[in-house]
Design a protein around this motif. Structure first.
Motif, PDB file in Angstrom:
ATOM      1  N   ARG A 426       0.869  -1.238  -0.117  1.00 55.41           N
ATOM      2  CA  ARG A 426      -0.043  -0.011   0.040  1.00 55.41           C
ATOM      3  C   ARG A 426       0.881   1.295  -0.109  1.00 55.41           C
ATOM      4  O   ARG A 426       0.648   2.276  -0.728  1.00 55.41           O
ATOM      5  N   ASP A 505      -8.054  -8.294   3.164  1.00 56.93           N
ATOM      6  CA  ASP A 505      -7.765  -7.337   2.045  1.00 56.93           C
ATOM      7  C   ASP A 505      -6.873  -8.109   0.939  1.00 56.93           C
ATOM      8  O   ASP A 505      -6.233  -7.229   0.198  1.00 56.93           O
ATOM      9  N   ARG A 506      -6.689  -9.384   1.007  1.00 54.83           N
ATOM     10  CA  ARG A 506      -5.689  -9.818   0.236  1.00 54.83           C
ATOM     11  C   ARG A 506      -5.906  -9.832  -1.157  1.00 54.83           C
ATOM     12  O   ARG A 506      -5.147  -9.447  -2.197  1.00 54.83           O
ATOM     13  N   HIS A 507      -7.252  -9.728  -1.853  1.00 55.08           N
ATOM     14  CA  HIS A 507      -7.590  -9.556  -3.159  1.00 55.08           C
ATOM     15  C   HIS A 507      -7.430  -8.002  -3.516  1.00 55.08           C
ATOM     16  O   HIS A 507      -6.685  -8.029  -4.549  1.00 55.08           O
ATOM     17  N   ASP A 508      -7.711  -6.962  -2.904  1.00 57.94           N
ATOM     18  CA  ASP A 508      -7.348  -5.709  -3.047  1.00 57.94           C
ATOM     19  C   ASP A 508      -5.954  -5.601  -2.967  1.00 57.94           C
ATOM     20  O   ASP A 508      -5.183  -4.658  -3.994  1.00 57.94           O
ATOM     21  N   ARG A 510      -3.415  -7.813  -3.706  1.00 60.53           N
ATOM     22  CA  ARG A 510      -3.032  -8.461  -4.996  1.00 60.53           C
ATOM     23  C   ARG A 510      -3.137  -7.564  -6.299  1.00 60.53           C
ATOM     24  O   ARG A 510      -2.332  -7.285  -7.055  1.00 60.53           O
ATOM     25  N   ARG A 511      -4.338  -6.803  -6.303  1.00 62.52           N
ATOM     26  CA  ARG A 511      -4.595  -5.936  -7.498  1.00 62.52           C
ATOM     27  C   ARG A 511      -3.513  -4.800  -7.294  1.00 62.52           C
ATOM     28  O   ARG A 511      -3.067  -4.495  -8.271  1.00 62.52           O
ATOM     29  N   ALA A 512      -3.259  -4.310  -5.846  1.00 65.15           N
ATOM     30  CA  ALA A 512      -2.325  -3.254  -5.769  1.00 65.15           C
ATOM     31  C   ALA A 512      -1.036  -3.394  -6.119  1.00 65.15           C
ATOM     32  O   ALA A 512      -0.333  -3.049  -6.837  1.00 65.15           O
ATOM     33  N   ASP A 514      -0.005  -5.788  -8.453  1.00 63.58           N
ATOM     34  CA  ASP A 514      -0.235  -5.777  -9.912  1.00 63.58           C
ATOM     35  C   ASP A 514       0.004  -4.472 -10.680  1.00 63.58           C
ATOM     36  O   ASP A 514       0.533  -4.277 -11.561  1.00 63.58           O
ATOM     37  N   GLY A 515      -0.442  -3.493  -9.828  1.00 64.31           N
ATOM     38  CA  GLY A 515      -0.256  -2.158 -10.430  1.00 64.31           C
ATOM     39  C   GLY A 515       0.736  -1.176 -10.112  1.00 64.31           C
ATOM     40  O   GLY A 515       0.840  -0.045 -10.415  1.00 64.31           O
ATOM     41  N   VAL A 534       1.674 -15.488 -10.190  1.00 58.62           N
ATOM     42  CA  VAL A 534       2.056 -14.034 -10.562  1.00 58.62           C
ATOM     43  C   VAL A 534       2.957 -13.912 -11.619  1.00 58.62           C
ATOM     44  O   VAL A 534       3.415 -14.740 -12.124  1.00 58.62           O
TER      45      VAL A 534
END
Length: 571
Positions: A426, A505-508, A510-512, A514-515, A534
């Motif tokens: 984050r 929060d693990r899915h959020d 992972r998206r963070a 990736d970006g 990954v």
């Protein structure tokens, strides 16, 4: 250069600081120890003290003649007796052997020195004073009673033999390496085991900075006006005990007790209930001491006491760094700092860090020690809010991390392990310009979560009750790797809450991940592989599990400093 001074008890806390002070002043000093002196010379070297004027000799003060050689000490002028048996629960014979007979043996040996200028005898602030009759061994306990008897006996022997004597009566000397007396109260405060302040609201337990004390002692023989005098050496600005504990509690991020327990009640209650050693209770007094003569001497030689509150805070940092004597303290700098409103345990460099190291459960920032030693450049590590040595936090971890790095003037490599990978991701997403790289070890967001803390309502209680050695075995960690991680109030509960929050929060996350617009390296042990596919290279450390920084520190350091190539790499 033959020694012109000798320090008995040179390996003790005060004795070694006095030896250091004398050597820094260019004095030729004989350090009298019971063992071989290796620990003393190693400590002096670690303090940067020049050893040119040092010689070490074995001595046993309980023997007449002290077991010293007949020659080689002819030029000694100043004798400092810092030797004593400081412990509670001693037998009367054990206590008297060192604190009475030993003190007199030192005085008798010194009396035969041809060039004797002064004997400085270290007594105690609670035991000194003329007269008073025989000490009450039953009421006071063997330690304090023997010190009281020794004080009177030394004064009488010096008068009898015409020995030039100065008595020093120091309060509790504080500094790095002091774990006795008041330190046990601070330990109970830090561990949440101090429900009430022992004694009343005006109990006065004075302290003195050990550096100030050593400088005071070193200067005494050189001033002829100090012969025949006794000095209470203490800082009368020491807060009364409730205020002292409040000061340290605020610094360390723990709760200070609000109630007091009178000494009389403590004496009547079972020791198993109070945890108080009966011999310590006489130190819980409202007595004050005449420091005017000591203050006048210090003024005369230009010696200034350091400010009391920063001195107390620094001592608390030293105690926590060494886990109250259980481990060797890490290299400085270390200590409590306010980070995002949290009393945070921080080690290393906050202004120009090359690497920032964050750990996962159930470890603390000390788990990176072997890795940090192998990295180039300054390292910054900190205990997460509410875990390790840090106080509870009230803001999200990524805000805490942002404040931790706010003063950094560099773009460090941010290294995170397991649970800490969440706030690291984050932070990297919010502040990519602040980081050179992000290195994630065993990232929990890319591994299957343990179902136990997520489903078990009693998870925190189980964690709290599990002995550190058993917890280490369950996690496949080396013996001693886990040092009572959940021994402080609320830590187990906060650990379970942090794991559950990470899972939610693990899915959020992972998206963070990736970006992210910052170079990222992923590292996992071969026995603890990632379970989520990954699109990034993964460095694998052969033979490592979930805690490679403890089991494979060299490989971890290599993975941090050498960027992984394309595809999967092995270390």
């Amino acid at each position: 250069m033959p020694p012109d001074s000798i320090v008995f008890g040179a390996a003790g806390f005060i004795g070694r600081c006095l030896v250091a002070e004398l050597l820094r002043r260019g004095r030729a000093d004989e350090a009298a120890v019971r063992g071989d002196g290796d620990r003393l010379t190693a400590w002096l070297t670690g303090q940067g003290v020049p050893l040119d004027g040092l010689s070490v000799v074995r001595a046993d003060i309980t023997r007449p003649g002290l077991g010293l050689p007949a020659t080689g000490l002819d030029d000694v002028r100043d004798v400092h007796n810092c030797a004593a048996r400081f412990a509670f629960g001693l037998s009367v014979a054990e206590a008297r052997a060192a604190n009475v007979t030993g003190a007199l043996n030192v005085l008798d040996w010194a009396a035969d020195l041809k060039s004797l200028r002064r004997v400085v005898h270290l007594s105690g602030y609670r035991v000194s004073g003329p007269g008073g009759g025989p000490p009450d061994y039953r009421g006071l306990g063997a330690y304090e009673a023997s010190k009281k008897e020794g004080d009177a006996a030394v004064r009488a022997r010096a008068r009898e033999r015409g020995i030039p004597l100065t008595i020093a009566n120091p309060a509790t000397a504080i500094g790095q390496g002091q774990f006795l007396g008041l330190a046990s109260v601070v330990s109970d405060l830090w561990h949440g085991r101090l429900p009430a302040v022992p004694g009343g609201r005006e109990v006065f337990v004075p302290v003195v900075d050990v550096g100030y004390l050593a400088a005071f002692l070193a200067a005494l023989p050189g001033d002829e006006r100090t012969e025949g005098q006794a000095y209470w050496i203490l800082d009368d600005r020491t807060p009364v005990l409730p205020d002292l504990l409040e000061l340290l509690a605020t610094h360390m991020g723990v709760r200070a007790p609000r109630r007091t327990i009178p000494v009389g009640l403590l004496r009547r209650l079972p020791r198993a209930l109070t945890g108080a050693d009966p011999e310590t209770l006489s130190f819980l007094s409202t007595d004050r001491y005449d420091t005017a003569p000591a203050d006048a001497f210090a003024e005369r030689i230009g010696l200034r006491r350091p400010p009391i509150e920063p001195t107390l805070r620094a001592w608390a940092d030293d105690l926590v760094a060494a886990r109250f004597g259980a481990i060797a303290a890490p290299p400085r700098p270390y200590g409590y700092q306010q980070v995002a409103g949290t009393a945070t345990w921080v080690t290393g460099e906050r202004v120009r860090p090359a690497h920032v190291l964050l750990y996962g459960l159930p470890l603390d920032s000390g788990s990176w020690a072997q890795v940090a030693d192998r990295l180039d450049g300054p390292v910054l590590a900190a205990d997460l809010p509410g875990l390790g040595g840090s106080g509870p936090g009230h803001r999200p971890l990524e805000e805490w991390l942002a404040d931790l790095l706010r003063s950094a003037e560099t773009r460090p490599v941010l290294v995170a392990h397991s649970l800490a990978c969440g706030p690291a991701i984050r932070f990297a997403a919010a502040h990519p310009e602040r980081l050179a790289r992000l290195v994630l070890f065993a990232p929990a967001v890319l591994q299957a979560p343990s179902p136990w803390p997520l489903r078990s309502g009693g998870a925190a209680a189980v964690l709290r009750r599990t002995p550190p050695a058993r917890l280490a075995r369950l996690l496949g960690l080396p013996e001693g790797a886990v040092a009572a991680p959940f021994s402080r109030p609320g830590q187990a509960r906060r650990a379970v809450a942090a794991l559950r929050a990470l899972h939610a929060d693990r899915h959020d996350l992972r998206r963070a991940l990736d970006g992210l617009d910052v170079p990222v390296e992923l590292v996992a042990g071969s026995a603890d592989p990632l379970t989520v596919a990954v699109d990034r290279p993964v460095t694998t450390i052969d033979g490592a599990g979930h805690y490679p920084q403890l089991t494979h520190p060299e490989a971890v350091a290599a993975a941090i400093t050498v960027r992984a190539g394309k595809g999967q790499a092995a270390v």
